[in-house]
Every structure is written in C-alpha cells, then in structure tokens.
Design a protein around this motif. Structure first.
Motif, PDB file in Angstrom:
ATOM      1  N   THR A 353      -9.034   7.644  11.159  1.00 52.46           N
ATOM      2  CA  THR A 353      -7.649   7.799  10.700  1.00 52.46           C
ATOM      3  C   THR A 353      -7.073   6.453  10.297  1.00 52.46           C
ATOM      4  N   VAL A 354      -6.385   6.425   9.170  1.00 55.13           N
ATOM      5  CA  VAL A 354      -5.613   5.264   8.723  1.00 55.13           C
ATOM      6  C   VAL A 354      -4.171   5.728   8.544  1.00 55.13           C
ATOM      7  N   ALA A 355      -3.267   5.117   9.300  1.00 49.82           N
ATOM      8  CA  ALA A 355      -1.854   5.521   9.251  1.00 49.82           C
ATOM      9  C   ALA A 355      -0.981   4.297   9.020  1.00 49.82           C
ATOM     10  N   ASP A 356       0.193   4.540   8.464  1.00 53.51           N
ATOM     11  CA  ASP A 356       1.163   3.463   8.247  1.00 53.51           C
ATOM     12  C   ASP A 356       2.559   4.010   8.475  1.00 53.51           C
ATOM     13  N   ASP A 357       3.526   3.085   8.644  1.00 47.95           N
ATOM     14  CA  ASP A 357       4.925   3.500   8.789  1.00 47.95           C
ATOM     15  C   ASP A 357       5.743   3.010   7.596  1.00 47.95           C
ATOM     16  N   GLY A 358       5.131   3.116   6.428  1.00 44.43           N
ATOM     17  CA  GLY A 358       5.763   2.644   5.201  1.00 44.43           C
ATOM     18  C   GLY A 358       6.691   3.658   4.578  1.00 44.43           C
ATOM     19  N   LEU A 359       6.738   3.661   3.249  1.00 50.71           N
ATOM     20  CA  LEU A 359       7.682   4.493   2.506  1.00 50.71           C
ATOM     21  C   LEU A 359       7.305   5.969   2.496  1.00 50.71           C
ATOM     22  N   GLY A 360       6.063   6.289   2.848  1.00 47.88           N
ATOM     23  CA  GLY A 360       5.648   7.692   2.820  1.00 47.88           C
ATOM     24  C   GLY A 360       5.376   8.168   1.411  1.00 47.88           C
ATOM     25  N   PHE A 361       5.350   9.481   1.241  1.00 46.25           N
ATOM     26  CA  PHE A 361       5.116  10.042  -0.083  1.00 46.25           C
ATOM     27  C   PHE A 361       6.342   9.782  -0.959  1.00 46.25           C
ATOM     28  N   ARG A 362       6.109   9.140  -2.094  1.00 44.12           N
ATOM     29  CA  ARG A 362       7.209   8.697  -2.940  1.00 44.12           C
ATOM     30  C   ARG A 362       7.422   9.662  -4.093  1.00 44.12           C
ATOM     31  N   SER A 363       8.682   9.877  -4.411  1.00 42.91           N
ATOM     32  CA  SER A 363       9.035  10.805  -5.491  1.00 42.91           C
ATOM     33  C   SER A 363       8.846  10.202  -6.869  1.00 42.91           C
ATOM     34  N   ASP A 364       8.638   8.861  -6.944  1.00 35.08           N
ATOM     35  CA  ASP A 364       8.502   8.244  -8.268  1.00 35.08           C
ATOM     36  C   ASP A 364       7.081   8.352  -8.806  1.00 35.08           C
ATOM     37  N   GLY A 365       6.184   9.004  -8.031  1.00 41.01           N
ATOM     38  CA  GLY A 365       4.818   9.228  -8.523  1.00 41.01           C
ATOM     39  C   GLY A 365       3.987   7.985  -8.584  1.00 41.01           C
ATOM     40  N   ALA A 366       4.269   6.977  -7.731  1.00 40.29           N
ATOM     41  CA  ALA A 366       3.493   5.738  -7.748  1.00 40.29           C
ATOM     42  C   ALA A 366       2.048   6.028  -7.396  1.00 40.29           C
ATOM     43  N   GLY A 367       1.146   5.368  -8.094  1.00 37.78           N
ATOM     44  CA  GLY A 367      -0.275   5.582  -7.841  1.00 37.78           C
ATOM     45  C   GLY A 367      -0.833   6.694  -8.700  1.00 37.78           C
ATOM     46  N   PHE A 395       4.710  10.574  11.597  1.00 33.84           N
ATOM     47  CA  PHE A 395       6.023  10.590  12.272  1.00 33.84           C
ATOM     48  C   PHE A 395       6.326   9.220  12.877  1.00 33.84           C
ATOM     49  N   PRO A 396       7.546   8.656  12.703  1.00 24.93           N
ATOM     50  CA  PRO A 396       8.664   9.228  11.931  1.00 24.93           C
ATOM     51  C   PRO A 396       8.645   8.827  10.461  1.00 24.93           C
ATOM     52  N   HIS A 397       7.832   7.810  10.115  1.00 21.71           N
ATOM     53  CA  HIS A 397       7.802   7.361   8.725  1.00 21.71           C
ATOM     54  C   HIS A 397       6.344   7.091   8.338  1.00 21.71           C
ATOM     55  N   GLY A 398       6.098   7.159   7.034  1.00 12.95           N
ATOM     56  CA  GLY A 398       4.793   6.773   6.526  1.00 12.95           C
ATOM     57  C   GLY A 398       3.848   7.937   6.285  1.00 12.95           C
ATOM     58  N   VAL A 399       2.584   7.568   6.171  1.00 12.02           N
ATOM     59  CA  VAL A 399       1.541   8.537   5.830  1.00 12.02           C
ATOM     60  C   VAL A 399       0.359   8.323   6.767  1.00 12.02           C
TER      61      VAL A 399
END
Length: 414
Positions: A353-367, A395-399
């Motif tokens: 598993t690789v997890a982060d507490d970043g911006l999460g799924f972004r609506s601007d379609g980055a990537g 939870f609570p932020h990221g992917v």
C-alpha cells in the motif's frame, strides 16, 4: 470380391429363411408341405428388394469411404477419436457434435457416466412423402442409434462413437441400411476433428495475442525505465547546482541519491522479476531527492517487514504509486504532507500500500492516468485474476492505492 460376398450373404440369408419357413410349414402339416404361391412370391420380392438395397448400400459405401471391405459394408460402425483435453471438455465437444447432426432426436446425456445417446430419424415430412410413394419402403427404413462413450486418461481422453440401426443385429443379413451408419460415423469423426482443430487454433491465437500484449507491455515498461523525465532530471540538477554554492554537503547528498536512483532504474535485460527490497531502495532514492527539494513539506513513513523484502514483484510498480502520490497529491499541496509505504505478507500473498494525505482526487483532471493503466495491464498479463489493484480515498485526506500479489513465490520468503 467384397461386393460379391456381401450380396451373396444377403441371398444366403433369404434362402435360409425360406428353408426355415418350409420346414416349419411342413412340420405343421399344412397343405402337405407345399408352400402357397403367395409366400413364394413374397419371398422372391423380398430377395429382389434386399438385393436392390444391397447394391445401393455398396454404392454409397464406395462413395463415402472410397473402398469396399468387411469394415465399411457393416451396418454397425465404431470410430475412436483421441482428444488432448480432459474428459469433461471432451464430453462437451462430443455433445455439441451429436446435437448438430441432421434429423437428430432424443439426445440423452449422462455426464457422470461420460455417455451420450441419440436417435436419428427421417423428418415427418420425409416419412409422409415416402409413405405416399411406397408404404413398404417406409416400413423397411430404420432409425439409427448414435452413442458416444468418453474414456478419461492422464490429461487427455478418447471418444468412442458407435452408429447402428435400432433393430436387432440379425436383421443386418436381410436389410442393409444403405450406408447410413457409415455416413454418420464419418460425419462424427470429421465434425469432432474440425471442432478440435478450431479449438487449438483459438488457443494458439489467444497465446499469440497474449504474447504480443506481454511484449508490448514489456516494451512500454522498458521505455519507461530507460527514460528519465526531463523536467525531473533538469530540476534535480538545477537544485544541485544551486546547493553547490549555498550548501555543498546537501548538494552532494542530492547527487548521490540521483546516481543511486539512475543506477537502480536501469531496465533488466533478462525480464526477471525484481524484489520488494530492490524496488523500495529505488523509490527511497527518489524520495530522498524529493525531500531535499521539498524540505520539511515532505515526510516519508515506511513500514515494511523484513520478511517482505525478498518477495518477488514486477519492477517499477511501487515507483509508479510513489510518483503519483507525490506529483498529484503532495507536491501541489501548499503545506505538503506525508507519504506512507506499507507492506504485509501472509499465507494469501503480499499486500503493498502507498498512501498520502495530499489533495486527493482532483476535479481538474491532473495527470493522464497512463502509469496506472500500464500497471493494471501488467498485473493482468502477469497474474491474471489472482492479483488485484485498488485505489480510493485515504481518511481524512489523500489517496491510498493497494496492490495484492498472489501467494505464489511468497510463502518461500515469508
């Protein structure tokens, strides 16, 4: 010679029947042992009809088999077909072949006993036409029984087809079946052979397609491994150049991590699997460079047990997840954040598993999603349905993204 013997056998059978009839008639003492002329006439007509059917039988046998001998002129035919598949698959193929025979009726199957039976009859319209033309011809035309018996073997099996008239064997001497059993037996063999050939062709085509897909994926992976993103390399070298003037020791560490990362990113020429330990070292070298660039905005947490380090996994998969977490989750985030790399090994396999507490799924379609698409395709080609990949909100932020690998090759290292 075989034709004459066949016709002679019919005549002998009818003469023997006449002799038996005369003996019975004489024993009963009717009309002082003399047969009525009507019986003699019926016998004579029967002989002519049987001989006519015998000639027709011989003609069809020659047309179907190309030869006339004791085997081909028989009313009862058996054929064996060797099948390079298990018995259950051979049973399914044989059932399809029998059900596609013309005028087939009453198909019964016993899968447990690996047996199939069917009856071949002329359709009702054909029977009515025959009755309208000649009632006696409809009476002497017989149905044909078809059966198949599957014998299992070691990874293969054999199918024995049997075709015979539905009347007793003694009637074969008086009433040839016109080559019907021979024709059905040859039809079954041809249809079975064609089905097996089509199946093998499909398997070879699927194998070629799978091989092409693997080669294409390997080529894509080789391209990904062989190339270093220009902006990453440029930014790293630019940062190192700046640090040379302000913090030489830090610049030296950055260049060392860059050399380590480039060395570990060289593609494997033998196509073998990497290990989780090797992949973790590659990703750690990359993360150390990112820590020097992002400073306190990046925190790295690793929780990988010693038992998991030698587990074989495909190369670049961990790196793909790590890069996605940094580039799309933490690097764009003003305050940065943390990334977690966790692994676990048990009897069912390896979970990574690789997890982060970043911006999460972004609506601007980055990537573009090319990296994850390539990851999924490689998992499918290498492991089929035994490996899984899932990605969702952390939870609570990221992917959080998780890959599970099957236990094959895991238990020995656990």
């Amino acid at each position: 010679m075989a034709s004459l013997k066949f016709l002679a056998r019919i005549v002998v059978a009818w003469v023997a029947a006449l002799c038996v009839l005369m003996v019975v008639w004489s024993a009963l003492g009717w009309n002082r042992g003399d047969l009525p002329w009507i019986f003699t006439l019926a016998w004579f007509v029967g002989v002519l009809v049987a001989l006519a059917r015998g000639v027709t039988h011989l003609y069809r046998v020659r047309v179907i088999a190309g030869r006339i001998d004791a085997e081909t002129v028989s009313n009862r035919q058996r054929r064996r077909v060797e099948v390079a598949y298990p018995a259950d698959e051979a049973f399914a193929i044989a059932e399809e072949v029998i059900r596609e025979l013309p005028n087939v009726q009453q198909v019964t199957s016993a899968r447990g006993g690996l047996q199939l039976r069917a009856v071949i009859r002329a359709p009702a319209a054909e029977q009515n036409r025959r009755r309208a033309r000649a009632q006696w011809q409809a009476a002497i035309d017989r149905a044909t029984n078809v059966s198949a018996t599957i014998t299992p073997g070691d990874g293969s099996s054999s199918v024995m087809f049997a075709c015979e008239p539905d009347s007793g064997a003694w009637t074969d001497w008086f009433n040839p079946d016109g080559g019907t059993s021979l024709e059905l037996a040859e039809t079954l063999v041809r249809a079975m052979t064609q089905r097996l050939s089509e199946r093998r062709n499909r398997e070879r085509a699927d194998a070629r397609q799978t091989k092409m897909e693997k080669e294409l994926t390997a080529a894509q992976l080789g391209l990904l491994q062989a190339q270093v993103e220009p902006h990453f390399l440029y930014n790293t070298l630019a940062s190192a150049q700046e640090l040379v003037r302000t913090d030489p020791a830090r610049a030296d560490r950055m260049l060392g991590h860059l050399i380590d990362y480039l060395r570990r990113s060289l593609p494997r020429t033998d196509g073998s699997l990497s290990t989780l330990g090797e992949e973790l070292e590659r990703s750690t070298a990359w993360l150390e460079i990112m820590k020097l660039r992002m400073g306190e905005r990046l925190a790295v947490h690793t929780d990988v047990p010693e038992s998991a380090l030698k587990v074989p996994i495909p190369s670049m998969m961990l790196q793909t997840l790590v890069e996605n977490a940094i580039k799309h989750g933490l690097e764009p985030k003003p305050g940065g954040g943390g990334i977690w790399i966790r692994a676990g090994v048990d009897g069912s396999g390896l979970s990574l598993t690789v997890a982060d507490d970043g911006l999460g799924f972004r609506s601007d379609g980055a990537g573009t999603g090319i990296g994850l698409k390539n990851l999924r395709e490689r998992l499918r080609l290498m492991y089929g349905s035994t490996a899984t990949f899932s990605i969702g909100n952390n939870f609570p932020h990221g992917v959080a993204a998780t890959i599970t690998f099957p236990a094959t090759g895991v238990a020995d290292h656990a």
